[in-house]
Each structure stands twice: as C-alpha cells, then as structure tokens.
Design an enzyme around this catalytic site. Structure first.
Site, mmCIF file in Angstrom:
data_model
loop_
_atom_site.group_PDB
_atom_site.id
_atom_site.type_symbol
_atom_site.label_atom_id
_atom_site.label_comp_id
_atom_site.label_asym_id
_atom_site.label_seq_id
_atom_site.Cartn_x
_atom_site.Cartn_y
_atom_site.Cartn_z
ATOM 1 C CG HIS B 332 109.008 22.355 53.276
ATOM 2 N ND1 HIS B 332 110.125 22.436 54.067
ATOM 3 C CD2 HIS B 332 108.195 21.440 53.854
ATOM 4 C CE1 HIS B 332 109.988 21.590 55.101
ATOM 5 N NE2 HIS B 332 108.834 20.977 54.984
ATOM 6 C CG ASP B 505 117.521 25.810 47.875
ATOM 7 O OD1 ASP B 505 117.353 25.194 46.814
ATOM 8 O OD2 ASP B 505 118.639 26.185 48.270
ATOM 9 C CG HIS B 506 113.114 23.767 52.674
ATOM 10 N ND1 HIS B 506 112.353 24.140 53.753
ATOM 11 C CD2 HIS B 506 114.247 24.507 52.742
ATOM 12 C CE1 HIS B 506 112.994 25.082 54.444
ATOM 13 N NE2 HIS B 506 114.144 25.328 53.844
ATOM 14 C CG PHE B 507 112.666 21.541 46.211
ATOM 15 C CD1 PHE B 507 111.295 21.569 46.401
ATOM 16 C CD2 PHE B 507 113.318 22.719 45.910
ATOM 17 C CE1 PHE B 507 110.580 22.747 46.269
ATOM 18 C CE2 PHE B 507 112.616 23.907 45.771
ATOM 19 C CZ PHE B 507 111.247 23.927 45.957
#
Lengths: 267, 584
Positions: B332, B505-507
């Site tokens: 994201h 941090d949505h990787f």
C-alpha cells in the site's frame, strides 16, 4: 474564509500559569475522567476558583524556574537566533487566537532540538555516496526524502545565514529587521526552492523550519515549546488525558483543560 | 571467530506477530525455541506515560533506527536507487513485538478472491482481462482452508467487531463486540447506507472490553485515549505480541528471546538449513545458533534480504522473468493506495477528533476484491473505503482547505478553526504484482555490518492508477453525501509514480507462496520448497497486496505455518504436494 468561533471556543486568557496541583485536584474529583460537556462551564468555574492560587505560585518563583531553560545550547551567534525568531513568528504568528511562535518558546525549542540527536541526524542512514537534489520539483516521486550530506544543525545555520544575506541584498537590512512583507517574500522564495543554497534546495530547509515550528508550537511543554500549554489551548487539544471512555460517544464538542506529561507521568 | 551455541529445536528470527505466533505454538507443543530479535527489549511497562507526539510520531522512537540499516529505492530498472535516509519516509517496526506493538489493530480477513485471484479472474472475465506485465497468481490455498486460522488469530487478539454484511462465511462471530461509536462515524455510516452501500464497524485489536484469550492472556478494555498508531498501549488494551503470544511462549519455559541479536545469514549445506549466524549488537561477537528448523519471521525486507545474503533460492531477474526470491513486491503506497481520498470541512459542527483509538472506525466492502462486476471497469481488484477516528494529535493535524497557504496568518487561523471540523475518508486499494516491481541487493550502499542494503524497485501500472482513481471518486461521493461545506479531493495523476515513501508498513512479497516451486518460493505452510526445514513466515509470502491491512492475514498464515512446523518436527518431509499450476 469566515471564522465562526462560538463563545465556547474562546480562550480563557487568564488561565495560563501552569499549576500541577490544580490538575491533580481535577483528576481527584473525577471531572476529567468522566468528562464535562461544555467548555465555558469547566473553564469558567476553575479559572475563577484558582486565579488567586496561580498568582501566588508565580510570586513564589515558578516563572523563574521556567526561564532557566531559555538560553542557547546550539546557536552561538545572536544574529542567527534573531533570524530564527523572526522566521518562526512569520510562520506561526501571534493573532487574535493566541500567542505566536516566540511567545510559545518555539525558537528555544528548535535550539534544543538542534543540540540533540535530531540536529545530528542520529537515527538516519548517513553513508554515502550522497546525491543531493539540485532542482525543485513538485512531483512527489522526485523528492526522495532527505539526501544531503549536511546534518540538520548545519542546514539551519546555512539557511538562516542565507536568509540574512538575501535580506541584505534585497532590502539592505537584516532579516529580523525587515518588514513583515519583506520577511514573507523571502520565506515564500525559500519554500519555492528559489533561493540558492549549497548542498540542498532551499525548499528542503524550509520544510525543516516549517515542521519544527509546528512541533515547537504543539509539542509537550517538556521540550521547551508550547509554553504553558498555550499552543494546546488554542488548538483545543487536551494533551495527555488518561481516558475518554466516558465522553467518546458525546454528541457535543467537549472542551477540556490540557494535561502535560509532567503531570501525567508524575503520579 | 564465530562461537557455536547449543542446538535447539527451532530458531526464529523476529519477534513480531509472525515470530510470536510460531513461538507460542511450537513451545506449547513442547519444542525448545530461541527467538532472535535485533531490536531492543520492550515490555508493557515501557509504554507507561507514552503520550508524547513529538517522541513517537515525529521522532519515531519505536521505529527501525535507520542509522544501522535501511533500504534503497527506485521507480524504474533504469534508475540508480538512493537510500531512504529518514524515518519520515520509512516507518518500519523494530524491537520486541515488532510492528505489532505500534499498529492500529485493524484486523481483516483477506478475500476468497485474493487466494484464487488468477483462476477466479480468468473464470469470470477470461484471460484477456489479466493486465499485460502482471505477475498475479493463485496462492495455492482457499479461503475455506484458511478460515480456521483466521478465527484462531481473531480469538488470540480479542478482535472487536461486527459481521461484515458482504463478507465471506465465518465459523464464529468476533470474540468481542464493536467499539463505541462517535457522531462522525455515525455520519459516515448514515451517508453510506443512504447511498446503498453496506458499512460495518472496523474489526480491530484495540479491544472493546477486558478479554481473556484462549491461551489465558488478558487484554484490557480500551479507554479511547487516542495514542495507538506509532505508540505502545499505555493500558495493555491493544493486542500485541508482547501481551499475548510471546507471554504464552514464555510461560511454557521452552522459549528464550535474545535482543540485540542481528541475524545476517542462514547457515546451510545446500539442502538443509543448519541454523543461523547472528551478531550480538552490543559486542560485535558473531554466533552460530544451530537448530532443527529455521524460521525467518522478520519483516518483508529482512526475510528477503536474509535469503539473498544466504544464497538460498534463485534471485528474481526482472529482465528474464526467471527466478523467485524478491519477486512480486507489492504494498500500500502512500500516494496511490492509502492516505488519499476526500476531506470534508464542516462549518457548523465540531467533532471530538482528539479522542479515539486505533481501530475506531467504519468501513465498507461494496467495491472490495471482485465484489463489483469488473467487466466494464479498467482495473482488477478493488478497495475498501473507511472513515476512522484514531485521535488527531496537534503537530500532525493541521488540515486546511485547498487554497489556504501552509504557513502564516491565514494558515494559523484556518488550521485552528478546522482542527475539529474536518473529516477524511480514505479508500485503501489493492496492488497487483508486476514484473518490474521486485527486491534485490543494492550494488552500492551497505548496512552497519557491511552487508548490502536491500534495493526496492516499484513501478505503478495503469491498472493500479485506474483503481486508485475509482476509490477516490467513491470517497468524494460519500463525503458529499455527508454534507461537508468544502470537499477537497486528492488527485491521482495519469502518470503517477512511486514516491519512495515506505510509510504504511503494508509491504508484501519477495518470498511468495504457491502450489508449485515453478512459481513460488514457499508452499502454503511457508515452507521453502528447496530447503524443507526452512520456513519463511509473514507478509513476504503473499503473492499480492489485497485491499485491507495485512496483519489479520499474516496472523492466519503464521498459525497455519506453525501447525506445519509442529507436524514437520515429528514427521519430516514436505507439507504439501506440488501441483501443476496454470500461470507458472
């Protein structure tokens, strides 16, 4: 833009002196944890009740204790600090809502920050090769975050001196003595990346200056800014409250007196 | 000299949700486990008096210290990557509990469509609908197979929520009722309902009432104090690994957690992992920790980097499309997939926006996954739309209508006036994998131990930009219905490019799962095909990014992986059969 502040929103001007015992009293009565709807009620009642006590506290030397922190840790030339004071006040000026950057302690806050780990980029990746930016761009993807080899302390010194030089060139006076409009013009050119700086864009310096000004206005007072929590009062931000359990679903706006970390952590 | 330590049953790298869940399940089954965590020791006591916006939200006290290690970033294969030098652009987890300590707690189940995305897309729209340059693939598992693990994670973390009217089937309701509501949330729900959509309360781990989980750990009821994201909870009221799975593992007496242990290699003989090599960050001493199984449960970047440094598996090559390690990096992204939407300014109503909690909000699934018919849409997958009330802190919240200067008199006046008069609706969009977006080792920049930094390459395709535009348009529609006096809508440019921000941090990706080694590094138990006693657990195993926050699904897959490890420790062998896949 119309400004529709209601009576409830107005600041209680005589409610500035910090007095921890007052906050503790409030906590003990359960008024804060339970929440009180309607700011004028809370502000009015307590201000009247404790004005006398505040004055006593001031006389007994509390204000002097605060002043010990207002000396320079990082800056060594008064002229640099004078530019910083004028610039932060332009960014966050005193107005009918309340104090500006200088009254809130923002320049001293920034001085302290530059003297500490933020000023030397202690948490940042600092290995080369460094590829500083050379032309301003509005495109987010080209901004790539900070890439300068200079640390933030050096950037501030460089930036404030460039502002002074620019003021001398354009207006034949130092930045802090220039008119409001002249100061505004230089700040705008800095923000737009139009003023030449060695090693970074002026817009990058402006970003740090702007961000640290807002930090100084709204941080916990433990850092030397947001003096007497007056930044929070203007912002109607109540600080380190333990709980909003009783008021989270309130239909009406709830105004609370702010709580500092000194108070919150100290029990 | 590397000092060799005594062998244990399992060594786990990383102490976040993935590592913590694996540790709890293995130690409960009687296995001896060592967790190696490169960050600091943290316990709940460290979060007392934590309500300091400058320290945690501006100076990123709990985030990865980039001084020692970061990533490099570029937007195209032809560019030279530059390091991400500052936490302003990379907010990654570190320390005991990892990012599970400072999350907001939004806990979703990714969709049946996610797990079978390739097959379901081809089945409904035909092969022609798959975008050129896409590398999307089935995950090798179905939602129905994953349902028990979702349920298990939700019960561990005490998730508070209500049934999603458009959601997939559930075996049980959420373990706790939804959090309280607020006037702003009610307004979002009313407007969305009037438009014919199906809002429901955000499922979350800031728990609505004091709760004891099935392992006997207590999570306190949330008091809405508004310091969640970027903070550890002051009250033990947000489910995190420290208070749940790590506490459970510790109680068994079978777990040891070593902080300041920075793993640099998986030791192996080409066929089996024999343990890991780590550096004690206090002394610089190198240790080898031998183990029967090795579990990499770090963040996406750490897991991928460790495999590349250890020369396990074939690195992905974007020129040839061959190789697997580093493939299908997705996420994201700040200027594309989240943090964009519609902001409404209200003249006549003030909301208590300084109050809130990490999981307080409402969301809707009308456009999620494949819920809409995409026959006439110019993108695949979709977005969830949400309004959340996390607690607006004063340094970071100075929103003003477009046209207001960013400083000076007018800024100050408007930013104060609108502080409690502005609401923001966001669409969080999926990101599908493409052959240009991947992870490898940087040729230039090194970490503090002299190892190469991980290099990230991200390219947005037209499909991603179209999806993002559609999401923002729906946010605008709902905000207009909510009756804002001014509605500012974020613009998504046709040629939008990656902005080098690693803020969500949505990787996801880099060590992806599948039904066959032809298109995956691990099977659906997170077990490496090429090295069956090596497990790589976490968001690194997801072949694409769905339209929700990932933690709920990471938790579910960690439970599945742990079940596989327990089986492997007693029986050995590969945990799934390899199958022929259609899009390998």
């Amino acid at each position: 833009m119309t400004d529709k502040h209601t009576d409830d929103d107005k600041q209680t001007k005589d409610d500035k002196t910090y007095d921890p015992s007052r906050r503790r009293f409030l906590k003990n009565t359960g008024m804060v944890a339970g929440g009180v709807v309607g700011g004028s009620f809370l502000g009015g009642l307590l201000t009247n009740k404790f004005t006398q006590k505040n004055e006593t506290a001031t006389k007994s030397g509390m204000e002097h204790a605060t002043d010990f922190q207002e000396a320079l840790q990082f800056f060594t030339r008064r002229e640099d600090f004078a530019v910083l004071q004028a610039a932060t006040e332009q960014i966050f000026p005193k107005d009918e809502n309340g104090p500006g950057a200088i009254e809130l302690g923002v320049p001293y806050y920034i001085d302290k920050q530059l003297a500490g780990q933020w000023g030397v980029n202690a948490r940042d990746y600092r290995q080369g090769p460094f590829v500083p930016k050379t032309k301003p761009s509005e495109r987010a993807e080209e901004k790539r975050g900070e890439q300068s080899i200079l640390d933030r302390g050096s950037i501030f010194l460089l930036g404030l001196r460039v502002m002074n030089q620019e003021s001398g060139k354009r207006f034949n006076t130092s930045f802090d003595k220039a008119t409001e409009a002249q100061q505004g013009e230089i700040l705008q050119d800095l923000q737009d990346g139009k003023i030449k700086m060695n090693g970074l864009l002026s817009s990058e310096f402006f970003f740090l200056l702007h961000r640290s000004t807002l930090e100084g206005a709204y941080c916990d007072p433990l850092y030397g800014g947001n003096k007497n929590m007056d930044g929070w009062r203007m912002k109607e931000f109540p600080g380190a409250q333990a709980s909003y359990m009783g008021v989270i679903d309130s239909e009406d706006f709830v105004k609370m007196d702010p709580v500092s970390l000194e108070n919150y952590q100290g029990h | 000299m590397v000092k060799k330590l005594n062998k244990v049953d399992a060594v786990i790298v990383g102490s976040g949700w993935a590592g913590g869940i694996v540790a709890a399940e293995l130690t409960k089954a009687g296995h001896k486990v060592v967790i190696l965590e490169r960050g600091k020791d943290k316990k709940h006591e460290d979060f007392n008096g934590t309500k300091d916006e400058l320290r945690y939200s501006q100076r990123y006290d709990l985030m990865q210290n980039l001084h020692k290690e970061t990533i490099t970033s570029r937007g195209d294969l032809s560019e030279t990557a530059l390091p991400v030098r500052n936490n302003v652009n990379a907010r990654l987890g570190e320390n005991t509990g990892g990012a599970g300590v400072h999350w907001n707690g939004w806990t979703f189940r990714w969709l049946p469509y996610d797990f079978e995305i390739y097959s379901k897309t081809v089945e409904r729209y035909g092969k022609g609908k798959i975008p050129k340059d896409s590398t999307m693939q089935d995950w090798g598992v179905t939602y129905d197979e994953m349902e028990p693990y979702f349920d298990k994670f939700e019960k561990t973390a005490g998730i508070s929520g209500e049934e999603n009217p458009l959601g997939p089937p559930r075996s049980d309701k959420y373990p706790n009722p939804p959090l309280k509501t607020t006037p702003a949330i009610n307004l979002f729900q009313k407007a969305s309902t009037e438009l014919g959509y199906h809002p429901y309360r955000m499922p979350g781990a800031t728990v609505s009432q004091t709760y004891q989980n099935p392992d006997g750990e207590t999570i306190n009821g949330c008091v809405y104090c508004a310091f969640c994201e970027e903070y550890g909870c002051n009250f033990g009221a947000k489910a995190d690994p420290i208070g749940t799975v790590l506490a459970t593992a510790k109680k068994t007496g079978n777990m040891e957690l070593r902080n300041g242990a920075n793993v640099t290699r998986v030791s192996h003989n080409g066929k089996r992992a024999t343990g890991v090599i780590y550096v004690d960050t206090s002394t610089g001493q190198e240790y080898e920790q031998p183990a029967d199984i090795v579990v990499l449960a770090g963040f996406v970047f750490s897991n991928t980097k460790l495999l590349l440094l250890s020369k396990i598996g074939t690195p992905y090559n974007p020129q040839t499309g061959k190789g697997i390690i580093g493939k299908n990096f997705t996420g994201h992204f700040s200027n594309l997939s989240t943090y964009i939407g519609a902001r409404g300014f209200f003249e006549d109503k003030k909301y208590n926006l300084y109050m809130g909690t990490g999981s307080l909000g409402s969301t809707l699934d009308d456009f999620a996954g494949d819920n809409e018919d995409h026959t006439n849409l110019n993108y695949l997958h979709g977005f969830e739309i949400h309004f959340s009330q996390l607690g607006a802190r004063p340094i970071s919240n100075n929103q003003v209508p477009v046209g207001t200067p960013t400083w000076g008199k007018e800024f100050k006046k408007n930013s104060l006036h609108y502080t409690n008069r502005n609401l923001f609706i966001t669409s969080q969009t999926a990101f599908l994998p493409n052959k240009f977006s991947y992870l490898d080792l940087d040729p230039t920049y090194k970490d503090a131990l002299g190892n190469p930094l991980l290099r990230v390459t991200v390219k947005y395709l037209e499909d991603d930009i179209n999806r993002s535009k559609a999401g923002v348009a729906r946010c605008e529609e709902i905000m207009n219905k909510m009756g804002a006096d001014i509605v500012d809508v974020d613009k998504v440019a046709d040629d939008l490019q990656f902005d080098h921000k690693f803020y969500t941090d949505h990787f996801i990706g880099g060590v992806i799962m599948g039904a066959s080694p032809a298109n995956s590094a691990v099977n659906t138990y997170s077990q490496m095909w090429d090295m069956e006693n090596l497990f790589v657990v976490g968001g690194s195993s997801f072949p694409h990014t769905g339209n929700y926050n990932p933690t709920g699904t990471i938790g579910a897959f960690a439970y599945r992986a742990a079940e596989g490890m327990n089986k492997y420790l007693s029986e050995g062998g590969l945990l799934t059969q390899q199958v022929q896949v259609k899009n390998a």
